[in-house]
Design a protein around this motif. Structure first.
Motif, mmCIF file in Angstrom:
data_model
loop_
_atom_site.group_PDB
_atom_site.id
_atom_site.type_symbol
_atom_site.label_atom_id
_atom_site.label_comp_id
_atom_site.label_asym_id
_atom_site.label_seq_id
_atom_site.Cartn_x
_atom_site.Cartn_y
_atom_site.Cartn_z
ATOM 1 N N MET A 256 0.843 -0.941 -0.150
ATOM 2 C CA MET A 256 0.097 -0.029 0.017
ATOM 3 C C MET A 256 0.923 1.202 0.011
ATOM 4 N N VAL A 257 0.495 2.226 -0.942
ATOM 5 C CA VAL A 257 1.314 3.264 -1.032
ATOM 6 C C VAL A 257 0.296 4.699 -1.013
ATOM 7 N N GLU A 258 0.621 5.555 -0.150
ATOM 8 C CA GLU A 258 0.226 6.719 -0.014
ATOM 9 C C GLU A 258 -0.059 7.272 -1.383
ATOM 10 N N GLY A 259 -1.413 7.835 -1.768
ATOM 11 C CA GLY A 259 -1.664 8.550 -3.063
ATOM 12 C C GLY A 259 -1.671 7.644 -4.281
ATOM 13 N N GLU A 260 -1.582 6.284 -3.935
ATOM 14 C CA GLU A 260 -1.524 5.246 -5.249
ATOM 15 C C GLU A 260 -2.766 4.411 -5.037
ATOM 16 N N TRP A 261 -3.918 4.447 -6.048
ATOM 17 C CA TRP A 261 -4.841 3.475 -5.916
ATOM 18 C C TRP A 261 -4.931 2.314 -6.507
ATOM 19 N N ALA A 262 -4.094 2.365 -7.615
ATOM 20 C CA ALA A 262 -4.086 0.870 -8.667
ATOM 21 C C ALA A 262 -3.105 0.285 -8.477
ATOM 22 N N LEU A 263 -1.708 0.809 -8.082
ATOM 23 C CA LEU A 263 -0.411 0.032 -8.101
ATOM 24 C C LEU A 263 -0.085 -0.695 -9.234
ATOM 25 N N ASP A 264 0.127 -1.953 -9.247
ATOM 26 C CA ASP A 264 0.259 -2.859 -10.319
ATOM 27 C C ASP A 264 -1.026 -3.854 -10.497
ATOM 28 N N HIS A 265 -1.913 -3.517 -9.784
ATOM 29 C CA HIS A 265 -3.259 -4.672 -9.765
ATOM 30 C C HIS A 265 -3.611 -4.569 -11.042
ATOM 31 N N SER A 266 -4.525 -5.610 -11.488
ATOM 32 C CA SER A 266 -5.019 -5.651 -12.833
ATOM 33 C C SER A 266 -6.331 -5.070 -12.968
ATOM 34 N N LEU A 267 -7.222 -4.713 -12.100
ATOM 35 C CA LEU A 267 -8.417 -3.949 -12.279
ATOM 36 C C LEU A 267 -9.402 -4.678 -13.096
ATOM 37 N N LEU A 268 -9.062 -5.969 -13.271
ATOM 38 C CA LEU A 268 -10.069 -6.599 -14.339
ATOM 39 C C LEU A 268 -11.311 -7.309 -13.729
ATOM 40 N N SER A 269 -11.621 -7.246 -12.213
ATOM 41 C CA SER A 269 -12.579 -7.972 -11.578
ATOM 42 C C SER A 269 -13.814 -7.356 -12.053
ATOM 43 N N PRO A 270 -14.125 -6.109 -12.154
ATOM 44 C CA PRO A 270 -15.369 -5.643 -12.767
ATOM 45 C C PRO A 270 -15.623 -6.281 -13.948
ATOM 46 N N ALA A 271 -14.508 -6.284 -14.787
ATOM 47 C CA ALA A 271 -15.026 -6.820 -16.360
ATOM 48 C C ALA A 271 -15.204 -8.303 -15.931
ATOM 49 N N ILE A 272 -14.556 -9.051 -15.305
ATOM 50 C CA ILE A 272 -14.737 -10.585 -15.191
ATOM 51 C C ILE A 272 -16.008 -10.853 -14.203
ATOM 52 N N ASN A 273 -16.634 -9.710 -13.472
ATOM 53 C CA ASN A 273 -17.659 -10.102 -12.753
ATOM 54 C C ASN A 273 -18.783 -9.866 -13.559
ATOM 55 N N LEU A 274 -18.761 -8.929 -14.580
ATOM 56 C CA LEU A 274 -19.882 -8.632 -15.503
ATOM 57 C C LEU A 274 -19.911 -9.567 -16.797
ATOM 58 N N GLY A 275 -18.821 -10.646 -16.796
ATOM 59 C CA GLY A 275 -18.897 -11.279 -17.902
ATOM 60 C C GLY A 275 -18.315 -10.760 -19.287
ATOM 61 N N LEU A 276 -17.750 -9.567 -19.298
ATOM 62 C CA LEU A 276 -17.158 -8.976 -20.248
ATOM 63 C C LEU A 276 -15.835 -9.866 -20.623
ATOM 64 N N LEU A 277 -15.197 -10.290 -19.751
ATOM 65 C CA LEU A 277 -13.825 -11.370 -19.728
ATOM 66 C C LEU A 277 -14.271 -12.662 -18.954
ATOM 67 N N HIS A 278 -13.799 -13.708 -19.641
ATOM 68 C CA HIS A 278 -14.105 -15.070 -18.721
ATOM 69 C C HIS A 278 -12.931 -15.073 -18.045
ATOM 70 N N PRO A 279 -13.198 -15.812 -16.753
ATOM 71 C CA PRO A 279 -11.991 -15.979 -16.129
ATOM 72 C C PRO A 279 -10.804 -17.102 -16.728
ATOM 73 N N ARG A 280 -11.273 -17.779 -17.550
ATOM 74 C CA ARG A 280 -10.454 -18.817 -18.162
ATOM 75 C C ARG A 280 -9.417 -17.982 -19.076
#
Length: 521
Positions: A256-280
């Motif tokens: 966790m770094v002050e002032g940084e919200w994303a770091l190196d995370h994929s940020l893909l969970s919304p797309a996967i949970n909506l079905g825009l991407l399949h987890p596989r």
């Protein structure tokens, strides 16, 4: 026959779409009045649905798209125009939702066939077979408790994801947690996140959301909107993660770094949970990048090679944890929705709504959710859930806050993560609570160095609230927790404190709860 697609079932290759070209989609608005959902979450869901509608029509599907107050109202209109039609619906992931929707259809003279949910890698039958193989039953593994590591290894073997031909995990290890706990150096800065310029559909949806739900919690602006609303944008986000952020994802995934919200995370969970991407497909792209970079032999030090610890960390999040909590949720509902084994009843601290607190860690995490509808998994577990846990917050009030605030949140995913994992309201997911003092935050972040609270003090003015609350939590819940898995060391420290120290801890904990309640923490 018509395929009824819900707003979290948007993958264009979903199995029901392969057998019928008639599609029903209902954009129901009334549900969002039940709690003050984040405007970016509502914008994301409705915009993704409308874009999926248009993509299906462009592919030749006959799509009936209805905007209505409820599914019931939408079905009234649909069956008035299509009396007696038969619908095919992927079974929703949320508890009993499939049965309720089936009843709505049948009450209007239609027929509804529930089929397997295509948004996951594993099926309920896969889970039941695994549980049975371990000597359990479909009601639980070892008395209704579940442990992720065994399931994760089983899924890796069955899917052959990140496995060598001889049946061993690539690299010889199942996980690389010990390599994924680094904090970035002071001169480090994260790579850019993908940017998506809102198109006309998204702007129309956003205008509707702001007008209809103007009093809801969270940043309602579109500036910096970081979430894919189309299949193409989701694929771009996946490619950008692999190319730009995956190499450092592993070592810094818990930081966790002050002032940084994303770091190196994929940020893909919304797309996967909506079905825009399949987890596989997300996992396969990441694993292919590892192999293509020269890492197929498990080496992670070669020039240009994608590190194995980054790849395995992502794989574990998707095919390990996501699949795991989905099945634990299925098995543990509805009991999980009411669980509160520690009898925690405190209201959520005011800072969770305002972000106004001198605690840098809590202020940062809340601001990330308020501004973006997102915080990464360590902020969720070890700041937001951890603080609420030691504070004594009602787990279901915390779950509600996660559900309304996060763009990737659905009941099936927040409930096991927040109620079971984060709040330890039931032990189906974990053998011990994920509670900690300020030591963890100090170790994994740069927050404490600039915080007016002292992470080294437990009592007295200026002592970090985490510390007194942590010890008070252990003492208050001693009857339940002493003897719980891996808690022996902590209770040896509890036993080492005298009455005078406990009196000071209780006074400090009571004072912190008063500050939390009146918004002056």
């Amino acid at each position: 026959m018509t395929v009824w697609l819900l707003g979290d079932q948007l993958h264009p290759d979903a199995a029901p779409l392969q057998s019928d070209d008639h599609v029903l989609m209902i954009e129901a608005h009334g549900f969002a009045e039940r709690m003050p959902y984040h405007p970016q979450k509502l914008t994301l869901v409705f915009s993704a649905m409308r874009h999926a509608r248009d993509a299906l029509r462009a592919d030749g599907y006959d799509v009936t798209y209805l905007e209505a107050e409820s599914f019931g109202e939408g079905l009234d209109r649909y069956f008035e125009a299509n009396p007696g039609d038969s619908l095919v619906l992927q079974r929703p992931a949320s508890h009993d939702a499939g049965a309720r929707l089936k009843e709505l259809v049948e009450a209007r003279g239609g027929d509804c066939t529930l089929v397997a949910n295509d948004g996951f890698l594993t099926t309920p039958d896969d889970w039941d077979e695994w549980v049975a193989s371990r000597g359990g039953s479909s009601a639980g593994d070892g008395g209704g408790t579940y442990r992720q590591e065994h399931w994760y290894r089983h899924v890796r073997r069955e899917t052959e994801i990140l496995m060598d031909d001889d049946g061993d995990p690539v690299g010889g290890e199942w996980n690389y947690d010990d390599e994924n706990r680094e904090t970035p150096p002071d001169d480090w800065s994260p790579p850019p996140v993908p940017e998506f310029d809102p198109d006309e559909i998204t702007r129309e949806v956003h205008e509707f959301v702001v007008d209809r739900y103007g009093g809801h919690w969270g940043n309602a602006e579109l500036d910096g909107f970081a979430w894919p609303v189309t299949r193409e944008e989701a694929l771009h986000a996946l490619a950008q993660f692999v190319e730009v952020r995956l190499p450092e994802f592993g070592p810094y995934q818990d930081a966790m770094v002050e002032g940084e919200w994303a770091l190196d995370h994929s940020l893909l969970s919304p797309a996967i949970n909506l079905g825009l991407l399949h987890p596989r497909e997300a996992v396969e792209v990441v694993v292919d990048a590892y192999r293509d970079s020269g890492g197929s032999d498990g080496a992670d030090g070669a020039d240009g090679a994608v590190p194995l610890n980054s790849v395995e960390g992502f794989v574990r999040q998707v095919i390990g944890w996501r699949e795991f909590v989905r099945h634990v949720y299925r098995e543990s509902m509805p009991e999980m929705s009411e669980a509160n084994q520690l009898d925690q009843t405190e209201p959520l601290p005011e800072a969770y709504w305002t972000g106004d607190t001198d605690m840098v860690c809590l202020s940062e995490a809340v601001s990330h959710v308020r501004d973006r509808g997102y915080a990464h998994h360590i902020e969720r577990l070890m700041v937001l859930a951890n603080f609420a846990l030691v504070y004594g917050t009602d787990p279901h009030e915390l779950n509600r806050w996660f559900h309304l605030g996060f763009v990737d949140a659905f009941h099936w995913v927040t409930t096991p993560n927040v109620v079971a994992m984060g709040s330890f309201a039931t032990d189906v997911l974990s053998s011990k609570p994920y509670a900690s003092s300020a030591n963890y935050v100090n170790e994994m972040s740069d927050y404490c160095s600039g915080c007016p609270y002292s992470h080294t003090k437990t009592t007295g003015e200026g002592a970090c609230p985490f510390n007194a609350l942590y010890w008070d939590f252990l003492k208050r819940n001693e009857e339940t927790l002493r003897g719980t898995g891996r808690m022996g060391l902590m209770y040896s420290h509890v036993d080492g404190k005298d009455d005078e120290e406990w009196d000071a801890i209780r006074k400090r904990a009571d004072a912190i709860r008063e500050l939390g309640a009146n918004g002056t923490l």
